[in-house]
Write an enzyme that holds these catalytic residues in place. Structure first.
Site, PDB file in Angstrom:
ATOM      1  CG  HIS A 222      72.129  -0.013  16.108  1.00 37.78           C
ATOM      2  ND1 HIS A 222      71.259   0.947  15.637  1.00 37.78           N
ATOM      3  CD2 HIS A 222      73.378   0.468  15.880  1.00 37.78           C
ATOM      4  CE1 HIS A 222      71.932   1.964  15.152  1.00 37.78           C
ATOM      5  NE2 HIS A 222      73.235   1.710  15.277  1.00 37.78           N
ATOM      6  CD  GLU A 298      79.697   3.653  14.385  1.00 36.37           C
ATOM      7  OE1 GLU A 298      80.884   3.298  14.246  1.00 36.37           O
ATOM      8  OE2 GLU A 298      78.799   3.413  13.554  1.00 36.37           O
TER       9      GLU A 298
END
Length: 418
Positions: A222, A298
């Site tokens: 990202h 994550e």
């Protein structure tokens, strides 16, 4: 009433693949002279490191119960699994459904008041580690470990069991990047990791010919958030930040690059906001839909979320030292260990490979999942996570062939941002 018999249990478990062929080892010691009172080991088939660690603990406590069924005991359990030690001590929550019944079984063997738990470095757990490896070696031969064949006690050079655990030593470094240097140095001093697969697919020139196009994963980290430039821990348990202006620009650049290449056929994203925003920028440019995949999130960094490496070192030095030393150690407050993340990511990987066989899928995710996919593709040890650089909005690519051979094609490409 006589004083309780003082005992030490050292336990360990390992998995060659995580999950993979697994085994455990446990030893009961007399703390007065470090004499071995009992040994236990077993090959348990395909399992994770954490499951093997818990089964080692259970075997050690059961051995105590069998040795002294009618004698009061006081047992000090010493393990190099921070996860097991903290969960059994009640300081960390048990989130994983596979761990709860194992922890409950361990807790029922002896009265809670008669057992204490202590984390030790792996180098101080050589006896149990060797037993676990003997069990895995036996399993590879299609056998079970036998006490008569054990060399663990003879080959383990050990000092007497310390009366108190040694004081933690805080690692050097004042940023997240410092973790890489410290972890790499500690890894170099440790014995070879237990996670090397016992049997890997044939690779290289001698491999069988591949049939069909691979499932190709284009791995996009990202774009930046406000936390990225400050190098703060930002996982799945924090504030779920949005992209910054810089991050949105990076996502737009990535979208243009993928449009120019014309190879992406599917888009899959982590559920966290920064990934969904990055993925949507690409999807809007390519005219594709975004599919959200929970397994791509994550790591949960527990109470470290939002802190810098230096702040974690100052507030949670012992836990940070353990985390740097072992992939099984979790961040303070019940976060995820790298071993747990590897298990989650590998399951997700296998599901996506089957879904996108012969196609190219863009996976928009985070540092740890991308590094884990790369590590697993290369068959590299866990400490390799700390030896890779992944920039915001960088691109890496792994192809998965039908014959079982993955191929790393690209790592940390940021040419589209220049």
């Amino acid at each position: 009433m006589s004083a309780p018999r003082q005992l030490v249990v050292e336990a360990d478990g390992g998995s060659r693949g995580n999950p993979g062929p697994a085994g455990y080892g446990a030893v009961v010691l007399d703390p007065a002279d470090s004499a071995t009172l009992a040994e236990a080991a077993e090959y348990i088939g395909v399992a994770t490191n954490n499951v093997a660690e818990y089964k080692g603990l259970i075997a050690g406590l059961k051995a105590v119960k069998e040795l002294f069924p009618d004698t009061p005991v006081q047992v000090r359990v010493r393990m190099d699994s921070k996860l097991v030690v903290e969960q059994m001590s009640g300081r960390w929550k048990i989130k994983h459904p596979d761990m709860k019944p194992l922890a409950e079984e361990a807790a029922r063997i002896l009265p809670a008041s008669s057992v204490t738990y202590e984390w030790i470095p792996r180098a101080e757990n050589k006896h149990a580690d060797r037993l676990a490896n003997e069990a895995m070696d036996a399993g590879r031969r299609g056998e079970q470990w036998e006490p008569a064949s054990s060399t663990a006690d003879l080959e383990t050079s050990r000092a007497s069991v310390p009366a108190e655990p040694p004081p933690p030593a805080g690692p050097p470094g004042d940023a997240v990047a410092g973790a890489a240097r410290v972890r790499a140095a500690m890894a170099a001093a440790r014995p070879a990791p237990r996670t090397t697969p016992a049997a890997a697919p044939q690779v290289g020139w001698g491999s069988a010919p591949d049939l069909g196009a691979p499932a190709t994963f284009v791995l996009l980290r990202h774009g930046e958030t406000a936390l990225t430039p400050e190098k703060r821990f930002s996982g799945s348990g924090g504030s779920d930040p949005e992209l910054s202006d810089t991050g949105r620009h990076q996502a737009a650049c990535a979208a243009e690059a993928f449009a120019a290449r014309g190879t992406v056929q599917e888009i899959v994203s982590s559920p966290l906001r920064r990934c969904r925003e990055t993925a949507q920028a690409v999807a809007d440019r390519l005219g594709l839909e975004v599919r959200v995949e929970e397994g791509l999130r994550e790591t949960d960094f527990g109470v470290w979320e939002g802190l810098t490496f230096a702040e974690v070192r100052e507030r949670h030095a012992a836990d940070l030292t353990a985390w740097l030393a072992s992939p099984d150690a979790a961040p303070t407050g019940g976060g995820e260990s790298f071993a747990e993340v590897a298990e989650r990511v590998s399951v997700t990987r296998d599901r996506l490979i089957a879904r996108y066989k012969g196609r190219t899928a863009l996976l928009v995710t985070h540092v740890t999942p991308i590094k884990t996919l790369v590590r697993l593709a290369l068959g590299a040890p866990p400490e390799s996570l700390f030896r890779m650089e992944l920039s915001p909005a960088s691109v890496s690519t792994v192809a998965y062939y039908a014959d079982g051979n993955p191929s790393l094609r690209l790592l940390n490409d940021t040419s589209h941002l220049r």
